[in-house]
Design an enzyme around this catalytic site. Structure first.
Site, short mmCIF file in Angstrom:
data_model
loop_
_atom_site.label_atom_id
_atom_site.label_comp_id
_atom_site.label_asym_id
_atom_site.label_seq_id
_atom_site.Cartn_x
_atom_site.Cartn_y
_atom_site.Cartn_z
CG HIS A 32 35.68 45.07 34.32
ND1 HIS A 32 34.21 44.73 34.99
CD2 HIS A 32 36.35 45.01 35.46
CE1 HIS A 32 34.35 44.23 35.90
NE2 HIS A 32 35.69 44.47 36.55
CD GLU A 53 32.01 45.53 32.08
OE1 GLU A 53 32.27 45.88 33.41
OE2 GLU A 53 32.84 44.37 31.64
CB CYS A 69 36.32 40.95 36.82
SG CYS A 69 37.28 41.78 38.20
#
Length: 237
Positions: free
Chosen positions: A216, A218, A117
């Site tokens: 993202h 994660e 990001c």
């Protein structure tokens, strides 16, 4: 050689926990958990004033096997000679300087790097690129950043033959939280785009793992990028 050590850049914010309300270096736990899940060991890298500690980035990078430049606040428009847009806010000069220093040290060391990001935007600026400061002005919708703590689900298409496509496939739905995007990116190839034309991933040509995404990884089942980073850190392809 053991599990690769993956450096994760952090926020520096006012935070509250227990009886304390203090300035704190922090990062969403999802990053560290995701690194551990794919066989790495996370190491948090809070901002360091390189004026006070010359060479700090080089010293730390020499002890890492890979680097993740994480999400966060907007990049200071002054870093790419732009006037701030009315929706550009909250930039952190200390973090900008630290992450740019880490990226320069990682380039010198040939370290595998993943940008997430804001990380993608910092990596573009480090290369001399510029940012689009408010994507909704162009696309007419807020899907890339719905507001608050919500993520937008964005369909992206990857470029055939790219590293990102090899790790994730031709098409996927990703979780985004960005109102800015990369506009120019010297030395980088855009390898994934949203349907509205917003660049969602870029990578450097060559054998080194040097990848950045606007989404993202994660936060969801998309661990392919982090798994690829850890493999590269361990000496794999």
């Amino acid at each position: 050689m053991g599990a690769p050590v993956v450096g994760l850049t952090t926020y520096r914010e006012q935070a509250a926990w227990g009886v304390w309300t203090e300035r704190a270096d922090l990062l969403h736990t999802a990053y560290a958990d995701a690194v551990v899940a794919v066989g790495g060991l996370p190491l948090l890298l809070p901002p360091v004033d390189t004026g006070d500690v010359p060479g700090a980035a080089d010293v730390l990078v020499a002890r890492l096997d890979a680097l993740v430049v994480t999400g966060g606040a907007d990049v200071d428009p002054g870093r790419y000679d732009a006037t701030p847009h009315g929706r550009t806010a909250g930039w952190r000069p200390d973090r900008d300087a630290w992450e740019l220093a880490l990226l320069a040290a990682a380039d010198d060391a040939g370290l595998p790097v993943l940008g997430v990001c804001r990380g993608m935007q910092v990596m573009a600026v480090a290369a001399g690129g510029r940012l689009e400061q408010h994507v909704p002005d162009r696309v007419g919708h807020e899907q890339h950043s719905p507001g608050g703590d919500a993520f937008g689900d964005v369909d992206v298409a990857t470029r055939p033959g790219s590293r990102v496509a090899g790790l994730l496939g031709e098409r996927l739905t990703v979780r985004c939280h960005h109102h800015q995007a990369v506009a120019t990116h010297p030395g980088w190839d855009v390898v994934a785009e949203a349907a509205d034309g917003t660049p969602e991933a870029m990578e450097r040509p060559g054998d080194r793992f040097c990848v950045a995404v606007q989404w993202h990884p994660e936060t969801a089942a998309d661990v392919g990028l982090l798994a690829g980073l850890v493999r590269a850190a361990a000496g794999g392809a």
